[in-house]
Design an enzyme around this catalytic site. Structure first.
Site, short mmCIF file in Angstrom:
data_model
loop_
_atom_site.label_atom_id
_atom_site.label_comp_id
_atom_site.label_asym_id
_atom_site.label_seq_id
_atom_site.Cartn_x
_atom_site.Cartn_y
_atom_site.Cartn_z
N SER A 11 0.71 -1.18 0.15
CA SER A 11 -0.01 0.03 0.12
C SER A 11 0.97 1.26 -0.07
O SER A 11 0.35 2.33 -0.27
CB SER A 11 -0.97 0.13 1.09
OG SER A 11 -0.44 0.29 2.40
N LYS A 47 0.67 4.53 6.62
CA LYS A 47 -0.35 5.18 5.58
C LYS A 47 0.10 6.66 5.95
O LYS A 47 0.97 6.92 6.76
CB LYS A 47 -1.84 5.13 6.07
CG LYS A 47 -2.37 3.81 6.10
CD LYS A 47 -2.58 3.02 4.69
CE LYS A 47 -3.10 1.91 4.76
NZ LYS A 47 -3.01 1.11 3.58
#
Length: 142
Positions: A11, A47
């Protein structure tokens, strides 16, 4: 206090890759663009902070992100995408929370999905700032 983590999954590619080892620090303040880590389903996720509590977030059909009406400069994103999204825009970040996105927008499950949603600031383990492995990529995390 210091945090050390091994990157797993995709990610955050191409900026952080599977197997990278990064170091971070515990913090309660986060700026747009910083990489943070938090636990989700017993896994440490990485993230990028996009917006803080009270900010308004909007993502257009081409994957461009706007915070409080201004398009973000995101040099860390190589492929823009709406990705996995089931929230309505414009979206206001709730009090005490952060809106986070992965860099690999087409596959990242993040604040665009109610599965993960916004992250409580108290649940953030820290912000990541330095890569120590592999040696050829040692340096600051941008």
């Amino acid at each position: 206090s210091q945090i050390r983590s091994r990157v797993s999954g995709s990610s955050m590619e191409p900026n952080l890759n599977d197997g990278d080892i990064i170091v971070g620090v515990k913090s309660g303040e986060f700026e747009t663009g910083q990489v943070c880590c938090f636990y989700y389903n017993n896994r440490l996720l990485l993230k990028r902070v996009i917006a803080n509590a009270g900010d308004w977030v909007e993502i257009d059909a081409d994957g461009y992100v706007y915070v409080n009406g201004e398009m973000l400069d995101e040099p860390y994103v190589t492929e823009r995408s709406m990705g996995i999204c089931d929230i309505e825009f414009p979206y206001q970040v709730p009090d005490g929370q952060l809106f986070v996105l992965g860099d690999h927008r087409s596959t990242s499950v993040d604040s665009r999905s109610t599965v993960v949603g916004c992250i409580n600031v108290d649940e953030i383990v820290g912000k990541m700032f330095f890569r120590v492995w592999p040696f050829e990529d040692i340096g600051m995390v941008h």
